[in-house]
Design a protein around this motif. Sequence first.
Motif, mmCIF file in Angstrom:
data_model
loop_
_atom_site.group_PDB
_atom_site.id
_atom_site.type_symbol
_atom_site.label_atom_id
_atom_site.label_comp_id
_atom_site.label_asym_id
_atom_site.label_seq_id
_atom_site.Cartn_x
_atom_site.Cartn_y
_atom_site.Cartn_z
ATOM 1 N N GLN A 234 29.293 41.561 12.130
ATOM 2 C CA GLN A 234 29.292 40.416 11.208
ATOM 3 C C GLN A 234 28.089 39.487 11.419
ATOM 4 O OE1 GLN A 234 33.038 38.315 10.998
ATOM 5 N NE2 GLN A 234 32.047 36.356 10.556
ATOM 6 N N TYR A 235 27.742 39.253 12.703
ATOM 7 C CA TYR A 235 26.695 38.263 12.995
ATOM 8 C C TYR A 235 25.332 38.940 13.163
ATOM 9 C CZ TYR A 235 30.555 35.046 13.656
ATOM 10 O OH TYR A 235 31.686 34.282 13.457
ATOM 11 N N LYS A 236 24.425 38.658 12.217
ATOM 12 C CA LYS A 236 23.108 39.275 12.234
ATOM 13 C C LYS A 236 22.067 38.412 12.961
ATOM 14 C CE LYS A 236 24.720 42.429 9.427
ATOM 15 N NZ LYS A 236 25.089 43.755 9.974
ATOM 16 N N GLU A 237 22.369 37.123 13.150
ATOM 17 C CA GLU A 237 21.435 36.206 13.806
ATOM 18 C C GLU A 237 22.098 35.556 15.013
ATOM 19 O OE1 GLU A 237 18.384 35.975 12.896
ATOM 20 O OE2 GLU A 237 18.550 37.130 11.021
ATOM 21 N N ARG A 238 21.363 35.393 16.082
ATOM 22 C CA ARG A 238 21.871 34.787 17.313
ATOM 23 C C ARG A 238 22.325 33.339 17.062
ATOM 24 N NH1 ARG A 238 20.991 36.060 22.704
ATOM 25 N NH2 ARG A 238 21.386 34.319 24.137
ATOM 26 N N GLN A 239 21.570 32.648 16.171
ATOM 27 C CA GLN A 239 21.872 31.243 15.903
ATOM 28 C C GLN A 239 23.305 31.044 15.373
ATOM 29 O OE1 GLN A 239 19.241 32.877 15.087
ATOM 30 N NE2 GLN A 239 17.335 31.698 15.406
ATOM 31 N N GLU A 240 23.822 32.030 14.665
ATOM 32 C CA GLU A 240 25.172 31.921 14.114
ATOM 33 C C GLU A 240 26.208 31.818 15.225
ATOM 34 O OE1 GLU A 240 25.779 34.430 10.262
ATOM 35 O OE2 GLU A 240 24.313 35.553 11.483
ATOM 36 N N LEU A 241 26.018 32.600 16.298
ATOM 37 C CA LEU A 241 26.964 32.544 17.420
ATOM 38 C C LEU A 241 26.744 31.287 18.273
ATOM 39 C CD1 LEU A 241 27.161 36.287 18.520
ATOM 40 C CD2 LEU A 241 28.960 34.908 17.476
ATOM 41 N N GLU A 242 25.506 30.861 18.378
ATOM 42 C CA GLU A 242 25.228 29.607 19.109
ATOM 43 C C GLU A 242 25.911 28.430 18.417
ATOM 44 O OE1 GLU A 242 20.993 29.580 19.142
ATOM 45 O OE2 GLU A 242 20.835 30.815 20.977
ATOM 46 N N LYS A 243 25.904 28.484 17.091
ATOM 47 C CA LYS A 243 26.583 27.453 16.296
ATOM 48 C C LYS A 243 28.089 27.491 16.530
ATOM 49 C CE LYS A 243 27.014 25.881 11.490
ATOM 50 N NZ LYS A 243 26.660 26.175 10.072
ATOM 51 N N LEU A 244 28.658 28.735 16.615
ATOM 52 C CA LEU A 244 30.101 28.901 16.866
ATOM 53 C C LEU A 244 30.472 28.320 18.231
ATOM 54 C CD1 LEU A 244 32.154 32.149 16.189
ATOM 55 C CD2 LEU A 244 32.458 30.886 18.307
ATOM 56 N N ILE A 245 29.631 28.567 19.251
ATOM 57 C CA ILE A 245 29.904 28.066 20.597
ATOM 58 C C ILE A 245 29.932 26.541 20.605
ATOM 59 C CG2 ILE A 245 28.987 27.915 22.960
ATOM 60 C CD1 ILE A 245 27.882 30.779 22.550
ATOM 61 N N LYS A 246 28.976 25.913 19.902
ATOM 62 C CA LYS A 246 28.950 24.448 19.824
ATOM 63 C C LYS A 246 30.182 23.906 19.108
ATOM 64 C CE LYS A 246 23.960 23.681 20.090
ATOM 65 N NZ LYS A 246 22.750 23.173 19.381
ATOM 66 N N GLN A 247 30.665 24.696 18.138
ATOM 67 C CA GLN A 247 31.823 24.285 17.344
ATOM 68 C C GLN A 247 33.092 24.193 18.194
ATOM 69 O OE1 GLN A 247 32.406 26.793 13.914
ATOM 70 N NE2 GLN A 247 34.520 26.138 13.636
ATOM 71 N N VAL A 248 33.235 25.096 19.190
ATOM 72 C CA VAL A 248 34.452 25.105 20.015
ATOM 73 C C VAL A 248 34.253 24.354 21.330
ATOM 74 C CG1 VAL A 248 35.175 27.311 19.030
ATOM 75 C CG2 VAL A 248 33.885 27.300 21.162
ATOM 76 N N GLU A 249 33.031 23.839 21.542
ATOM 77 C CA GLU A 249 32.719 23.156 22.803
ATOM 78 C C GLU A 249 33.661 21.977 23.013
ATOM 79 O OE1 GLU A 249 28.583 21.924 25.089
ATOM 80 O OE2 GLU A 249 28.668 21.907 22.929
ATOM 81 N N GLY A 250 34.215 21.878 24.219
ATOM 82 C CA GLY A 250 35.118 20.791 24.547
ATOM 83 C C GLY A 250 36.573 21.075 24.238
#
Length: 691
Positions: A234-250
């Motif tokens: 599903q994820y073609k760009e690394r930035q998409e997963l980095e964004k997901l990680i920030k979304q669940v941070e905390g």
Amino acid sequence: MKQLIIAEKPSVARDIASVLGATQKSKNYIEGKNVIVTWALGHLLGLKMPEDYNKDWTTWEMNTLPMIPKKTGIKPLPKTRPQLKAISQLANRADVSEAVIATDAGREGELVARWILQYVKFKKPVKRLWISSQTDKAIKDGFKNLKPSKMYDDLYYSAIARAESDWLVGLNVTRALTVKYKDSLSAGRVQTPTLAMVRRQEEKQETFKPENYFTLDLTYQGLSGKLQLKNPRQYKERQELEKLIKQVEGTPIKVVDINEKTKKEGAPLPYDLTEMQREANARYQYSAKKTLSIIQRLYETHKIVTYPRTDSKYLTTDLKQTMKDRLQAVTVMDSDRVKGIIRNGGTVLQKSVFQDKKVTDHHGLIPTEQAPRLEKLDNEELKIYRLIVERFLGLFEEPFVSTNQTIKAEVKGYIFLFRQSKVETYGWKQEKETTQKRVDFKIGQVIPANFVINKELTTPPASLNEGTLLGQMEKHNLGTPATRAEIIEKLISSELMERSNSKLSVTPKGKQLLTLVNPSLVTPELTQKWEISLEKIAQGQLNYQAFIKEIEQETTALVKEIKMSEDNYVDHSLTTKVCPDCGEKLREKNTRDGKIYVCSSEGCSYRRRKDPKLSNRRCSQCKKKMEILENKNGAYFKCKNCNITEKLDPKGKKNKKMTKHETNRLMKKVNQEEEQESPLALALKAAMEKK
């Protein structure tokens, strides 16, 4: 009065004669008080060739196709006439009261003997020996339980149907393609769809485009929990997963579910021939033909395995009483393991192996009651025998038991799955798996946010090797376990397919053939339908003549399609070299003796080697093998490193005595060659050579 016993090979005939007490040896048979044991040499007879039916069929012309004989007939194969004549004389002896068919217990073995008896016009009673191993005990028991040959009539009709259908389709389609496109193009109901399978895999590789994508793991104490997605790419760009990680941070990542299951894995069933060939190819890169040859030696020469050409993995219930004897026989292979099995009662724990209804002509491949003499086995024989023994021993051992745990962790609707397992009982697996450190999880537990982003790359489909091709052939009912190796070798010898580092590929000639041949022959559906029909004939559920009538109609349609075709053909074997005799271009051909050049003109017989032949003569100076070259004075040796030349030994000069190693190698080759090619393969080869 005496029984005339017909074995398939001299080696088997000698074993039978020994058991029955026949000691009076002659060139073509062994005689005893009540028996005469003789032998075939594989097939002694084959179906008649086209020119035997009609003089107009002698020349390869399109207007004579299709060739459909009103009534098929058989004729002796050229090299086996003396043995056939000897059997005929034995059959007509006044003291012979009946015959016993003791050829291989299968479809082709039945055909070998029935054609002989038909040709010599044998009118006396005929019985059938049906055994699955060549031990003295099996032979004795088999002769105590001889069956009327009529019980195997349907098997014979199935063999006849197979031979005649291959003749009709193989010779007609091959001749039509060869005449139409002016090159030797061999096609058939089994080999062409087999070739197409290899080509389809190549096309998948050729159209494959690598693709980068990224995945996300959650790591905890050495375990990795994978982010669950409907589309793993599903994820073609690394930035998409980095964004997901920030979304669940905390946000805490909690264990929301733990699912634990105990899995019992029983020992695998014995090998059938196809699985055995696939396993040997995967482990040792043995070709299917080589594996069959090795097992055949274990069966015939060493008598330590049962009949190899089986398509069943199951055993009949009457074998239960023999299992302890077979177990004792293999003690030398793994003494501690066998003694442990015997201490536990020596009982088969894999109960599902005994199923009479799932055994066809022969049961699965297992050791015989005869202990092996390991010093008599070569390295290849030992490897294959060990595989068979390991499968056999597993039947007596406990299942492999493991506890498999799936842990689900959740954060903001995203699910990560951890998996771990614990071995409870190794059983038949003999502690081959490494133990993994187990991590304790609890519902509600919070897992630290240690994320890892992985860069992945899609991989192209793997090339087919003989093992994977055999699996595809089995899946689509292409050929039988006994014939699949021969089909692969025929495709290679016909220059339609190549084998390189165990991988199979289609040659330019083979690629063209698949576009020129009839679409119905390219796909396995038609052949699969025919194989099912052949099996129905063997079971008495289908009339053989009705099947042949259908094949004749199919053959007519296939030839018509080729005649009507407007496809073009490019001969990739043509070179830029010119024939010195007639000026036409030379064609490059592969032979057992290496590559050669032949003239492309039908009326010219010019041929020469592409590269000099390498001899076994060693150079007196550098000790490397010398080449054999020719000039106007004849052949001579030459070292290409030192340029030293030597005269070739004159024909009348006696060769020096062979070494023990050379003798053993020659005997092994002779024993392997006792098993001849099928009559159709010989017929096609002869036909193509005439062209």
